[in-house]
Design an enzyme around this catalytic site. Sequence first.
Site, PDB file in Angstrom:
ATOM      1  N   TYR A 295      52.437 -20.156 112.299  1.00 43.17           N
ATOM      2  CA  TYR A 295      53.820 -19.676 112.143  1.00 43.17           C
ATOM      3  C   TYR A 295      53.934 -18.188 112.483  1.00 43.17           C
ATOM      4  CZ  TYR A 295      58.466 -19.875 109.970  1.00 43.17           C
ATOM      5  OH  TYR A 295      59.814 -19.867 109.725  1.00 43.17           O
ATOM      6  N   TYR A 345      63.843 -19.128 117.282  1.00 46.00           N
ATOM      7  CA  TYR A 345      63.516 -19.204 115.866  1.00 46.00           C
ATOM      8  C   TYR A 345      64.149 -20.440 115.248  1.00 46.00           C
ATOM      9  CZ  TYR A 345      61.905 -17.645 111.389  1.00 46.00           C
ATOM     10  OH  TYR A 345      61.224 -17.565 110.202  1.00 46.00           O
TER      11      TYR A 345
END
Lengths: 418, 179
Positions: A295, A345
């Site tokens: 991540y 995102y």
Amino acid sequence: MDTTTTHNLRDKYAIVGVGETTYTRGSGVTTRALGTWAIRNAIEDAGLTMNDVDGMLSYSGGDSTVGPYLAADLGIRLNFYMDCMGGGSSTEALVGLAVGAIEVGMCHTVVIFRSMNGFSEVRIGGTGRRAKAPLGGDRLHTAPYGWFSAGQTFAPAFMRHMHEYGTTPRQVAHVKMAHSRHASQNPKAYYKHRVSVDDVLDSRWICKPLHLLDCCVETDNATAIIVTSVERAYDMRHTPARILGVVGRCSKPGNDPHLGYQHGPITTVGAHYAAPRLWSSAGVGPDDIDVSASYDAFTFTAMFQLEAFGFCPPGEGGAYVSSGDIQLGGKRPNNTSGGHLCEGYTHGMNMVIENVRQLRGRIDDYCPLDDSQTDGARHHSHDYETPGACRQVQDVNLTANLGWAHPGTSSALVMRKG
Amino acid sequence: MPDPAAPLQPITGEHMGMPLSINALDLPNRDYFTYCGAHDFRLQRCTDCDLVEYPPRTACMWCGGSSLEWVPVEGKGLVYSYSEVHHAIQPALRAHTPYLILMVELDTQRGKPGDQDGVRVGANLVTAHGDLAPPDLVAQVGIGSRMRMVFTDVGDNFALPQWTLDETADQPTPWRYPD
């Protein structure tokens, strides 16, 4: 090894469909419209019809629509739905919940979506609407001090890692450099241009140790994935991505909104507790993984997760991410789409989508389509050096997604081909 | 007897133009910030395990005990980690960059109950008068700096704790981000 994790569902469920909208700034439509777009793409990708989906899960932070609107818009009658609160690390957790919902008999095929106008409506970086809200309650211990955004909140953990282990900004900047090279092979990526390590270090300060280019992009987009049993999966359009192991929002002790900063060294993150559960559940280890997806809300989060999940020894995350291993052509590429730093995102879902496509061998790069096929097959060149070429990794059998909510909470998902 | 149907009144304040409030039902935070308003730093201590808690909570994070009492705690410690903010997110702070966010580990209860546990209280670096630190002071503070607590009044009986350099301590050379 933690022996309390369940092993009995290993290999019995799969991700069979993936879909997304464009990654953009200023989508011009609602999260409801974005959500229907992404779900339609995922259902088509799986080769299913609307009648074949009967479960829906989503996550958001008060910035999105909920499942029943999208199901109604698409003509889907649901036997099960839940809309959960959550950001990063929710995707992997909801994959686990989808498996559970199917296993217990509430439904048979679940679509998981995340829809957000993370630039044009509720900015993920915290500016705009969120920055002007009154401050109250537990947030009084942080927000009045300008300790507010994700970057500001996580920064002490990043700084402490540098202090304890000698991790350098130059080492960590390699994450952005590598992911930007990957994004240069991705027609969907919001930022496709390559940046150097020096570009990262020369970019303006946000909050130390984060430069602007250590931070992810804010975009508008929706993403969706479909989970079902392997029995159903083999009737569908693509080679399934089988679920070997999943960990959902595993936390460190004292994990209140102070993010576990009261407990132990703050460089010990949620993934420290998630790692033994993941690998015992999946029945494989980090050395077996071909492609990782750590991540990358920030360059540092990608490093933290890779280290804590055991891809390198404790404290050596900086050396690992700067070794070349995480680049396309390296030992174990990370975030081959460009991830949050470059593609867009999504709070983690685009990285699951990318790994599903890697496992299928059906990456959507610039290589020419194979006209003899109808499933997105391409003549992949495996030329990772020339921008606008290839990002399909050869012979991908195992992938790992390493989800980060904040220093105290982590999720993970191991998938294998077929 | 208070009227149970009467609306509950929050405690309100203002810091640098930012409105602050504490819900009347939020007893742990109400008590904590009210003590701060008297410039009296107190934390909850569990009567079962004798460990203190931070931030204020409804039960003991170490043993789950439900009996917590407010005890005075020395507002001194050392910087455990920090960030130097150059791009403020909140409009109220934009005129004050760079500012330091300090996570200060109290001398009280350091290394308890685990040898790497500690009570870590976040706030800004301020002057001895409670103003956000000017750039020359920001450049002096890093991991290891010894700090003492001061208070910024934000309302009636309502103050925020802040950190300033402890002038009475021998200051080590702090660890700072390698510029």
